[in-house]
Design an enzyme around this catalytic site. Structure first.
Site, PDB file in Angstrom:
ATOM      1  N   HIS A 154       0.858  -1.193   0.000  1.00  0.00           N
ATOM      2  CA  HIS A 154       0.000   0.000   0.000  1.00  0.00           C
ATOM      3  C   HIS A 154       0.886   1.231   0.000  1.00  0.00           C
ATOM      4  CE1 HIS A 154      -3.161   2.796   1.118  1.00  0.00           C
ATOM      5  NE2 HIS A 154      -3.999   1.869   0.708  1.00  0.00           N
ATOM      6  N   ASP A 197      -7.917  -5.556   0.075  1.00  0.00           N
ATOM      7  CA  ASP A 197      -8.391  -6.428  -1.003  1.00  0.00           C
ATOM      8  C   ASP A 197      -7.980  -7.889  -0.841  1.00  0.00           C
ATOM      9  OD1 ASP A 197      -9.681  -4.431  -2.554  1.00  0.00           O
ATOM     10  OD2 ASP A 197      -7.715  -3.663  -3.107  1.00  0.00           O
TER      11      ASP A 197
HETATM   12  N1  CMC Z   1       4.080  -7.612  -4.857  1.00  0.00           N
HETATM   13  C1  CMC Z   1       5.419  -7.595  -5.072  1.00  0.00           C
HETATM   14  N2  CMC Z   1       6.165  -6.480  -4.948  1.00  0.00           N
HETATM   15  C2  CMC Z   1       5.552  -5.344  -4.582  1.00  0.00           C
HETATM   16  C3  CMC Z   1       4.164  -5.303  -4.334  1.00  0.00           C
HETATM   17  C4  CMC Z   1       3.430  -6.499  -4.471  1.00  0.00           C
HETATM   18  N3  CMC Z   1       2.116  -6.505  -4.248  1.00  0.00           N
HETATM   19  N4  CMC Z   1       3.816  -4.048  -4.005  1.00  0.00           N
HETATM   20  C5  CMC Z   1       4.930  -3.310  -4.042  1.00  0.00           C
HETATM   21  N5  CMC Z   1       5.989  -4.093  -4.384  1.00  0.00           N
HETATM   22  C6  CMC Z   1       7.402  -3.685  -4.459  1.00  0.00           C
HETATM   23  C7  CMC Z   1       7.674  -2.871  -5.707  1.00  0.00           C
HETATM   24  O1  CMC Z   1       8.065  -3.696  -6.783  1.00  0.00           O
HETATM   25  C8  CMC Z   1       8.788  -1.973  -5.216  1.00  0.00           C
HETATM   26  O2  CMC Z   1       9.986  -2.736  -5.168  1.00  0.00           O
HETATM   27  P1  CMC Z   1      11.430  -2.023  -5.443  1.00  0.00           P
HETATM   28  O3  CMC Z   1      11.570  -1.009  -4.357  1.00  0.00           O
HETATM   29  O4  CMC Z   1      12.401  -3.136  -5.406  1.00  0.00           O
HETATM   30  O5  CMC Z   1      11.304  -1.394  -6.816  1.00  0.00           O
HETATM   31  C9  CMC Z   1       8.402  -1.656  -3.771  1.00  0.00           C
HETATM   32  O6  CMC Z   1       7.637  -2.811  -3.345  1.00  0.00           O
HETATM   33  C10 CMC Z   1       7.563  -0.406  -3.621  1.00  0.00           C
HETATM   34  O7  CMC Z   1       6.428  -0.525  -4.475  1.00  0.00           O
HETATM   35  P2  CMC Z   1       5.772   0.647  -5.310  1.00  0.00           P
HETATM   36  O8  CMC Z   1       5.098   0.096  -6.513  1.00  0.00           O
HETATM   37  O9  CMC Z   1       6.784   1.742  -5.515  1.00  0.00           O
HETATM   38  O10 CMC Z   1       4.712   1.151  -4.263  1.00  0.00           O
HETATM   39  P3  CMC Z   1       3.506   2.095  -4.578  1.00  0.00           P
HETATM   40  O11 CMC Z   1       3.241   2.829  -3.326  1.00  0.00           O
HETATM   41  O12 CMC Z   1       3.739   2.886  -5.818  1.00  0.00           O
HETATM   42  O13 CMC Z   1       2.312   1.075  -4.907  1.00  0.00           O
HETATM   43  C11 CMC Z   1       0.546  -0.449  -4.664  1.00  0.00           C
HETATM   44  C12 CMC Z   1       1.359   0.680  -3.993  1.00  0.00           C
HETATM   45  C13 CMC Z   1      -0.668  -0.738  -3.772  1.00  0.00           C
HETATM   46  C14 CMC Z   1       0.043   0.010  -6.033  1.00  0.00           C
HETATM   47  C15 CMC Z   1       1.446  -1.711  -4.788  1.00  0.00           C
HETATM   48  O14 CMC Z   1       1.845  -2.147  -3.504  1.00  0.00           O
HETATM   49  C16 CMC Z   1       0.771  -2.831  -5.553  1.00  0.00           C
HETATM   50  O15 CMC Z   1       0.828  -2.861  -6.784  1.00  0.00           O
HETATM   51  N6  CMC Z   1       0.074  -3.781  -4.840  1.00  0.00           N
HETATM   52  C17 CMC Z   1      -0.683  -4.819  -5.508  1.00  0.00           C
HETATM   53  C18 CMC Z   1      -2.014  -4.265  -5.975  1.00  0.00           C
HETATM   54  C19 CMC Z   1      -2.976  -4.039  -4.834  1.00  0.00           C
HETATM   55  O16 CMC Z   1      -3.137  -4.902  -3.979  1.00  0.00           O
HETATM   56  N7  CMC Z   1      -3.654  -2.868  -4.838  1.00  0.00           N
HETATM   57  C20 CMC Z   1      -4.658  -2.533  -3.836  1.00  0.00           C
HETATM   58  C21 CMC Z   1      -4.237  -1.385  -2.970  1.00  0.00           C
HETATM   59  S1  CMC Z   1      -5.244  -1.242  -1.483  1.00  0.00           S
HETATM   60  C22 CMC Z   1      -6.830  -0.840  -2.027  1.00  0.00           C
HETATM   61  C23 CMC Z   1      -6.897   0.490  -2.688  1.00  0.00           C
HETATM   62  O17 CMC Z   1      -6.636   1.504  -2.051  1.00  0.00           O
HETATM   63  O18 CMC Z   1      -7.273   0.519  -3.868  1.00  0.00           O
END
Ligand code: CMC
Length: 429
Positions: free
Chosen positions: A306, A363
């Site tokens: 998140h 989720d």
């Molecule tokens: N699985 C594997 N790696 C992950 C995941 C995951 N679910 N989420 C983040 N990472 C890694 C990402 O690859 C990055 O690694 P590195 O630093 O080595 O490049 C690091 O963790 C930080 O991730 P980010 O993408 O920069 O984080 P963000 O804040 O931009 O994204 C997120 C947040 C929720 C989009 C992401 O965690 C994600 O894609 N999660 C899976 C989708 C999901 O469950 N979404 C629902 C969010 S909660 C409900 C809502 O509010 O909609």
């Protein structure tokens, strides 16, 4: 504590005010920065940018705290209902008995969509995703309420808000019936909000849906837990559209589109697809975890991570417990729940997830309850949208009520070509 921040730039020093929120979070107010220095700030993905001040919802992502209007989510989940919580979010305080009755009556009085709107459902192809239909139909609703158009409509806000909150559920159920080629079921005014939605989804003209209290309670809880989450992608979208003084329905329709993506509300559908795939392949989850850690696999552990929570999402904790109790009450055993628990256990011990502070989010378990109560997978994100509606309406209201509100208009750092001449077609290489 300092009330000013100092920025050094090109040998000059600028003093910028520091704003402190009611929970002591600090922000450097840069609203005059460009005027003073000619410089803007750059924050890809807005991870460090407060786009507004808001009194609706508080999150402390480090400590795993979520409060609506100051009330902890755990207390609301235990003691409140979705509709009472919707009132709290929109009007800023818990309603008195008479206020709740009036609000509830307004929702009932406004539950039917305009009869002519029914024809619009015919225009969608049979397998249209219900999120596409939902967004299109919410937007189309504006046309049926001329009072909504034009200038911001403060006097009629209560009616429009009730209309939107009530009709999102009617439109959602009609979208589902349409996508399955089933006849539309009209709402029943004697039913409460969530029971009425289940009735419109699952009754038949020849037979009423048998409403189980534990099913209605579980869905009501899911709506409540999704009701707001401060400046997430869809709520920021609603605020962005509302800031141009577009009407409430247009702003909410934009919110539905933003919510649809798999990184946001679409994750609940993606989680079940992921768990089903793992189950089909007979994987105990370890292969998938390895793939989720591999940046080249294109996979992520859906329902994990998140932007704001760097701790267990408090909603996930509540949903996980509700998942266990609902499945037990309904005497359902779902292999996907076992896989989800194993995945969670493995991920929480894995240094990749630990170092990045990736925990289950709302989720991760919500889809398993929805499956258990008979909600089809393609409707999961629609359920999220119904739940999020009070938060969108509350944020719209904040913009509408703010006399200093300005159109949202971020800037950019341009990195494209510098000035180029126009080359006539015949001279181009
Ligand atoms: N699985 C594997 N790696 C992950 C995941 C995951 N679910 N989420 C983040 N990472 C890694 C990402 O690859 C990055 O690694 P590195 O630093 O080595 O490049 C690091 O963790 C930080 O991730 P980010 O993408 O920069 O984080 P963000 O804040 O931009 O994204 C997120 C947040 C929720 C989009 C992401 O965690 C994600 O894609 N999660 C899976 C989708 C999901 O469950 N979404 C629902 C969010 S909660 C409900 C809502 O509010 O909609």
């Amino acid at each position: 504590m300092s009330t000013k921040a100092t920025l050094e730039l090109d040998g000059k020093s600028y003093e910028l005010p520091v704003v402190v929120g009611s929970e002591h979070e600090k922000a450097v107010d840069i609203s005059q920065l460009r005027n003073l220095s000619g410089c803007i700030t750059l924050d890809d993905g807005y991870g460090n940018t407060g786009s507004c001040s808001s009194a609706v919802t508080f999150i402390d992502g480090e400590r795993g705290i979520l409060r609506y209007r100051g009330i902890p989510i755990e207390e609301l989940a235990e003691k409140s209902t979705f509709i009472e919580t919707a009132y709290l979010l929109i009007y800023g305080r818990l309603p008195g008995r008479a206020e709740l009755r009036r609000f509830s009556d307004m929702l009932t009085q406004n539950e039917m969509i305009h009869e002519d709107m029914k024809h619009h459902f015919e225009g969608f192809p049979p397998n249209a995703h219900p999120m596409a239909i939902l967004s299109a139909m919410i937007n189309a609703s504006s046309c049926f309420y001329p009072g909504l158009m034009g200038a911001v409509n403060r006097e009629r806000f209560d009616v429009h808000a009730a209309r939107l909150l009530s009709q999102v559920r009617t439109i959602a159920a009609f979208s589902y019936r349409k996508s399955r080629g089933l006849p539309i079921i009209y709402p029943k005014p004697t039913y409460k909000y969530t029971a009425n939605f289940l009735h419109m989804m699952f009754s038949n003209p020849f037979e009423d849906y048998e409403l189980k209290p534990e099913v209605a309670r579980a869905l009501d809880l899911i709506f409540l837990l999704h009701a707001d989450h401060e400046q997430n992608c869809s709520t920021s979208t609603v605020r962005m559209v509302a800031s141009s003084q577009a009407n409430l329905f247009a702003s909410a329709a934009a919110g539905v589109c933003a919510l649809w993506g798999p990184l946001h509300g679409g994750a609940n559908q993606a989680v079940i697809e992921m768990l089903t795939q793992i189950h089909k392949e007979g994987d105990d989850g370890s292969k998938f975890i390895a793939a989720a850690k591999d940046k080249n696999s294109g996979k992520r552990l859906m329902g994990f991570g998140h932007r704001v929570y760097k701790n267990y999402d408090p909603r996930a904790r509540i949903i996980k417990a509700a998942c266990d109790s609902t499945l037990k009450a309904l005497r359902i055993s779902d292999p996907l729940l076992d896989i989800a628990k194993k995945l969670e256990e493995a991920a929480l011990k894995d240094s990749y997830f630990v170092e990045r502070k990736l925990y289950p989010n709302v989720d991760f378990y919500s889809g398993i309850i929805m499956r258990a109560i008979g909600i089809p997978t393609e409707m999961f994100t629609v359920i999220f949208a119904i739940g999020r509606m009070p938060g969108w309406i509350a944020n719209f209201k904040e913009i509408m009520d703010d006399p200093k509100s300005r159109i949202y208009r971020p800037r950019q750092v341009y990195i494209g070509a510098t000035q180029n001449p126009y080359v006539p077609l015949e001279e181009r290489k």
